[in-house]
Design a protein around this motif. Structure first.
Motif, PDB file in Angstrom:
ATOM      1  N   ALA A 108     -73.352  93.556 -59.248  1.00 49.80           N
ATOM      2  CA  ALA A 108     -72.180  93.899 -60.057  1.00 49.80           C
ATOM      3  C   ALA A 108     -71.516  95.171 -59.548  1.00 49.80           C
ATOM      4  O   ALA A 108     -70.287  95.258 -59.473  1.00 49.80           O
ATOM      5  N   LEU A 109     -72.329  96.172 -59.183  1.00 47.88           N
ATOM      6  CA  LEU A 109     -71.760  97.427 -58.698  1.00 47.88           C
ATOM      7  C   LEU A 109     -70.975  97.207 -57.406  1.00 47.88           C
ATOM      8  O   LEU A 109     -69.848  97.704 -57.252  1.00 47.88           O
ATOM      9  N   VAL A 110     -71.549  96.471 -56.469  1.00 52.17           N
ATOM     10  CA  VAL A 110     -70.855  96.194 -55.208  1.00 52.17           C
ATOM     11  C   VAL A 110     -69.574  95.401 -55.467  1.00 52.17           C
ATOM     12  O   VAL A 110     -68.514  95.691 -54.898  1.00 52.17           O
ATOM     13  N   ALA A 111     -69.640  94.413 -56.359  1.00 52.78           N
ATOM     14  CA  ALA A 111     -68.469  93.579 -56.642  1.00 52.78           C
ATOM     15  C   ALA A 111     -67.341  94.404 -57.266  1.00 52.78           C
ATOM     16  O   ALA A 111     -66.171  94.267 -56.868  1.00 52.78           O
ATOM     17  N   VAL A 112     -67.668  95.259 -58.233  1.00 50.07           N
ATOM     18  CA  VAL A 112     -66.627  96.058 -58.891  1.00 50.07           C
ATOM     19  C   VAL A 112     -66.011  97.043 -57.906  1.00 50.07           C
ATOM     20  O   VAL A 112     -64.787  97.227 -57.879  1.00 50.07           O
ATOM     21  N   LEU A 113     -66.843  97.694 -57.082  1.00 46.52           N
ATOM     22  CA  LEU A 113     -66.314  98.641 -56.100  1.00 46.52           C
ATOM     23  C   LEU A 113     -65.400  97.938 -55.098  1.00 46.52           C
ATOM     24  O   LEU A 113     -64.370  98.489 -54.692  1.00 46.52           O
ATOM     25  N   ARG A 114     -65.739  96.733 -54.721  1.00 46.70           N
ATOM     26  CA  ARG A 114     -64.870  95.998 -53.785  1.00 46.70           C
ATOM     27  C   ARG A 114     -63.567  95.591 -54.461  1.00 46.70           C
ATOM     28  O   ARG A 114     -62.511  95.570 -53.817  1.00 46.70           O
ATOM     29  N   GLN A 115     -63.617  95.297 -55.751  1.00 46.68           N
ATOM     30  CA  GLN A 115     -62.381  95.025 -56.482  1.00 46.68           C
ATOM     31  C   GLN A 115     -61.487  96.261 -56.524  1.00 46.68           C
ATOM     32  O   GLN A 115     -60.257  96.154 -56.575  1.00 46.68           O
ATOM     33  N   LEU A 116     -62.111  97.431 -56.477  1.00 45.24           N
ATOM     34  CA  LEU A 116     -61.368  98.692 -56.480  1.00 45.24           C
ATOM     35  C   LEU A 116     -60.934  99.098 -55.073  1.00 45.24           C
ATOM     36  O   LEU A 116     -60.383 100.180 -54.876  1.00 45.24           O
ATOM     37  N   GLY A 117     -61.199  98.229 -54.099  1.00 46.19           N
ATOM     38  CA  GLY A 117     -60.747  98.484 -52.737  1.00 46.19           C
ATOM     39  C   GLY A 117     -61.714  99.253 -51.869  1.00 46.19           C
ATOM     40  O   GLY A 117     -61.330  99.724 -50.790  1.00 46.19           O
ATOM     41  N   LEU A 118     -62.976  99.371 -52.280  1.00 45.33           N
ATOM     42  CA  LEU A 118     -63.966 100.109 -51.507  1.00 45.33           C
ATOM     43  C   LEU A 118     -64.998  99.149 -50.928  1.00 45.33           C
ATOM     44  O   LEU A 118     -65.621  98.378 -51.662  1.00 45.33           O
ATOM     45  N   ASP A 119     -65.182  99.193 -49.633  1.00 50.74           N
ATOM     46  CA  ASP A 119     -66.145  98.335 -48.944  1.00 50.74           C
ATOM     47  C   ASP A 119     -67.550  98.881 -49.166  1.00 50.74           C
ATOM     48  O   ASP A 119     -68.127  99.567 -48.314  1.00 50.74           O
ATOM     49  N   ALA A 120     -68.095  98.601 -50.334  1.00 56.15           N
ATOM     50  CA  ALA A 120     -69.391  99.145 -50.724  1.00 56.15           C
ATOM     51  C   ALA A 120     -70.521  98.236 -50.251  1.00 56.15           C
ATOM     52  O   ALA A 120     -70.366  97.018 -50.177  1.00 56.15           O
ATOM     53  N   ARG A 121     -71.650  98.862 -49.966  1.00 56.47           N
ATOM     54  CA  ARG A 121     -72.858  98.098 -49.642  1.00 56.47           C
ATOM     55  C   ARG A 121     -74.068  98.996 -49.868  1.00 56.47           C
ATOM     56  O   ARG A 121     -73.950 100.224 -49.871  1.00 56.47           O
ATOM     57  N   PHE A 122     -75.218  98.384 -50.055  1.00 58.59           N
ATOM     58  CA  PHE A 122     -76.451  99.139 -50.192  1.00 58.59           C
ATOM     59  C   PHE A 122     -77.091  99.299 -48.818  1.00 58.59           C
ATOM     60  O   PHE A 122     -77.213  98.335 -48.061  1.00 58.59           O
ATOM     61  N   GLU A 123     -77.489 100.550 -48.499  1.00 60.31           N
ATOM     62  CA  GLU A 123     -78.206 100.810 -47.254  1.00 60.31           C
ATOM     63  C   GLU A 123     -79.709 100.558 -47.433  1.00 60.31           C
ATOM     64  O   GLU A 123     -80.381 100.065 -46.537  1.00 60.31           O
ATOM     65  N   THR A 124     -80.218 100.949 -48.581  1.00 54.31           N
ATOM     66  CA  THR A 124     -81.608 100.705 -48.971  1.00 54.31           C
ATOM     67  C   THR A 124     -81.561 100.294 -50.435  1.00 54.31           C
ATOM     68  O   THR A 124     -80.496 100.318 -51.055  1.00 54.31           O
ATOM     69  N   PRO A 125     -82.688  99.919 -51.022  1.00 49.80           N
ATOM     70  CA  PRO A 125     -82.636  99.512 -52.430  1.00 49.80           C
ATOM     71  C   PRO A 125     -82.018 100.535 -53.373  1.00 49.80           C
ATOM     72  O   PRO A 125     -81.454 100.160 -54.405  1.00 49.80           O
ATOM     73  N   LYS A 126     -82.081 101.827 -53.047  1.00 49.35           N
ATOM     74  CA  LYS A 126     -81.571 102.854 -53.959  1.00 49.35           C
ATOM     75  C   LYS A 126     -80.329 103.576 -53.451  1.00 49.35           C
ATOM     76  O   LYS A 126     -79.715 104.331 -54.188  1.00 49.35           O
ATOM     77  N   VAL A 127     -79.955 103.370 -52.205  1.00 50.45           N
ATOM     78  CA  VAL A 127     -78.882 104.152 -51.585  1.00 50.45           C
ATOM     79  C   VAL A 127     -77.650 103.292 -51.351  1.00 50.45           C
ATOM     80  O   VAL A 127     -77.690 102.293 -50.631  1.00 50.45           O
ATOM     81  N   LEU A 128     -76.547 103.706 -51.963  1.00 44.40           N
ATOM     82  CA  LEU A 128     -75.261 103.020 -51.836  1.00 44.40           C
ATOM     83  C   LEU A 128     -74.442 103.678 -50.731  1.00 44.40           C
ATOM     84  O   LEU A 128     -74.440 104.898 -50.583  1.00 44.40           O
ATOM     85  N   SER A 129     -73.723 102.862 -49.964  1.00 42.43           N
ATOM     86  CA  SER A 129     -72.868 103.357 -48.890  1.00 42.43           C
ATOM     87  C   SER A 129     -71.419 103.034 -49.214  1.00 42.43           C
ATOM     88  O   SER A 129     -71.099 101.916 -49.626  1.00 42.43           O
ATOM     89  N   LEU A 130     -70.539 104.037 -49.023  1.00 38.42           N
ATOM     90  CA  LEU A 130     -69.117 103.879 -49.328  1.00 38.42           C
ATOM     91  C   LEU A 130     -68.279 104.429 -48.186  1.00 38.42           C
ATOM     92  O   LEU A 130     -68.677 105.388 -47.511  1.00 38.42           O
ATOM     93  N   PRO A 131     -67.087 103.872 -47.972  1.00 35.40           N
ATOM     94  CA  PRO A 131     -66.240 104.359 -46.871  1.00 35.40           C
ATOM     95  C   PRO A 131     -65.433 105.580 -47.293  1.00 35.40           C
ATOM     96  O   PRO A 131     -64.966 105.677 -48.426  1.00 35.40           O
ATOM     97  N   LEU A 132     -65.291 106.519 -46.358  1.00 36.02           N
ATOM     98  CA  LEU A 132     -64.388 107.653 -46.551  1.00 36.02           C
ATOM     99  C   LEU A 132     -63.040 107.327 -45.907  1.00 36.02           C
ATOM    100  O   LEU A 132     -62.962 106.462 -45.021  1.00 36.02           O
TER     101      LEU A 132
END
Length: 389
Positions: A103-127
Motif C-alpha cells: 500500500a505504501l509503495v502504491a500510494v507513493l507512486r500515485q503521488l508521482g514518486l518511484d518508491a521501492r523497498f531496498e530491504t524489508p525495513k528501508v524505503l527508497s525514494l527518488p530525489l
C-alpha cells in the motif's frame, strides 16, 4: 473415420524465461546446463541453482502463465537474499499478503514518486536531482503488520503524503538560486536521517540543524549537497554567503520586562530570524555571562542577557514564552532553552554559536527549584550570579 489429432503446442523454455526475468531486475546469471544456473551475488561467491523443480512444475501450467512464473522466481530470489542483507537485484519485493508495504509503495507512486523497498525495513525514494534517498520506516510498518488491505491503505495515505511533502521541499537548484541563499533552523525531526545526509545542513545545537535553503516567493527549499558542484562553491563558501544574506534580513528588536526579568524579542517577517544568533551580541549589549536563548519558531528569537534579573526567574519566563509560541505554531522549532556561551561573541559570523541546553523546573508549592543541564560551567556561573543578589 479417425479423429484428427492436433499436435501439442511447443512449450517455452522456462529456464530461459527465468534468465530473462533475472536480467530485468539486474541479477547476473549464467546457464550451465538445461536446468543449472550460476547466479552472481554482490560481495559474495556465486552459487548454482538447479531449476529442475521449476521445469517439472511448469509442465502442469498453461504456457500463457510461464512469463509470470519466471517473474515470480526472480522476485522470490531477490526477496530471500535481501532478507539476509545481501543486495541482490534491484529492490526488496513485498510478499503478496504484505499489504502494509504494498500500500505504501502504491500510494507513493500515485503521488508521482518511484518508491521501492531496498530491504524489508528501508524505503527508497527518488530525489529531484536523480539520486535516491533511503529511510527506515520501521515505525510505519509496526502500525500495518497483519492488517487487511483496506486498513493498510488508510494508514499508508497520511504517511505517504508526509514523505512526499518532504521530498517536494528538496528541488534541484540552478545558478540563479545563489542570490537567494539563506539559512533556516529546523528541528532534527523535520526530516529522516537519510534526507539530512542529502542536504547542506549542520548541527546548530543539540536537536537543531542549520540548513542552507533557497528563498523563493512561493516556498523555502532546502539545498541538496549535489548543488555545490554545479555552483562551483565549497560548503564553507555557501554557508558564509547564506548566513550573511540571512543576517541582513530586516528584524525588529524590542525589550520588555517581565517580573523584573529583561526579555529581548528578535522578530522578523521571514523564517530566517534564527540567523541572528550568529550576531547575537549586536542585540544583547553587554552580556559577560552570556544569555539564555530560545528558538521557538522560525521568525522569533527570545533572549535574556544573564545578569539582567533573577536568572532562575529568567529561565522560567523564557521557557513559558517559548512553549506558548510552540503550541500556537504550525511548524515550530523547539521550546528548548539554551545558554548562549559568552565565548560565542568572539566567533566568526559564519561560525556556529556555542549553545548549551539548559532548563529549570520550579515547584511553587514545595518551594523547590530543579536545574537541568549537563554543562559543567552553567551551574557554577548561575550560583555566582545568585550570590551577587
Amino acid at each position: 473415420m479417425s479423429e484428427t489429432q492436433t499436435p501439442d503446442r511447443p512449450r517455452p523454455d522456462i529456464v530461459e524465461l527465468i534468465l530473462e526475468a533475472f536480467a530485468r531486475v539486474d541479477i547476473t546469471a549464467e546457464r550451465r546446463s538445461p536446468t543449472l544456473v550460476l547466479i552472481h551475488l554482490p560481495g559474495a561467491e556465486p552459487f548454482t541453482k538447479d531449476f529442475s523443480d521449476a521445469v517439472e512444475q511448469a509442465r502442469s501450467y498453461p504456457v500463457e502463465q510461464y512469463p509470470d512464473m519466471a517473474e515470480q522466481v526472480a522476485l522470490a530470489m531477490m526477496r530471500a537474499f535481501r532478507e539476509r542483507d545481501i543486495p541482490l537485484g534491484t529492490h526488496y519485493p513485498p510478499r503478496s499478503d504484505d499489504h502494509g508495504r504494498a500500500a505504501l509503495v502504491a500510494v507513493l507512486r500515485q503521488l508521482g514518486l518511484d518508491a521501492r523497498f531496498e530491504t524489508p525495513k528501508v524505503l527508497s525514494l527518488p530525489l529531484p536531482d536523480g539520486q535516491r534517498v533511503t529511510s527506515d520506516v520501521s515505525d510505519y510498518l509496526a502500525t500495518v503488520e497483519g492488517v487487511p488491505i483496506d486498513d493498510a491503505f488508510d494508514k499508508a495515505g497520511p504517511f505517504a503524503e508526509a514523505v512526499a511533502d518532504q521530498i517536494r521541499r528538496i528541488v534541484p537548484q540552478d545558478e540563479s538560486s545563489e542570490a537567494r541563499l539563506r539559512v533556516r533552523l529546523y528541528p532534527t525531526t523535520a526530516f529522516p536521517e537519510e534526507v539530512w545526509d542529502a542536504l547542506l545542513s549542520r548541527e546548530f545545537a543539540p536537536e537543531l540543524r542549520e540548513t542552507v535553503v533557497i528563498d523563493t516567493p512561493e516556498s523555502v527549499q532546502p539545498l541538496d549537497r549535489s548543488a555545490l558542484e554545479r555552483m562551483g562553491r565549497t560548503e564553507e563558501q555557501v554557508y558564509t554567503e547564506a548566513i550573511a544574506r540571512s543576517v541582513a534580513e530586516e528584524v525588529e528588536v524590542s525589550e520588555v520586562e517581565l517580573g523584573g526579568v529583561a526579555i529581548i524579542h528578535i522578530g522578523g517577517a521571514q523564517p530566517y530570524t534564527s540567523a541572528q544568533a550568529h550576531v547575537l551580541s549586536r542585540h544583547l549589549g553587554e552580556a559577560p555571562h552570556g544569555a539564555l536563548v530560545a528558538f521557538p519558531v522560525p521568525q522569533v528569537i527570545l533572549a535574556n542577557p544573564l545578569g539582567k534579573g533573577d536568572p532562575i526567574m529568567a529561565m522560567d519566563r523564557l521557557q513559558e514564552l517559548a512553549e506558548r509560541f510552540v503550541s500556537d505554531a504550525d511548524r515550530p522549532i523547539s521550546a528548548q532553552l539554551f545558554w548562549w556561551h559568552p565565548d560565542s561573541a568572539a566567533r566568526a559570523e559564519d561560525g556556529v554559536p556555542d549553545l548549551r541546553p539548559v532548563g529549570v523546573e520550579i515547584d511553587h508549592e514545595e518551594r523547590s527549584v530543579s536545574l537541568y543541564t549537563s554543562d559543567e560551567e552553567f551551574g557554577p556561573m548561575l550560583d555566582g550570579l545568585m550570590g551577587q543578589d
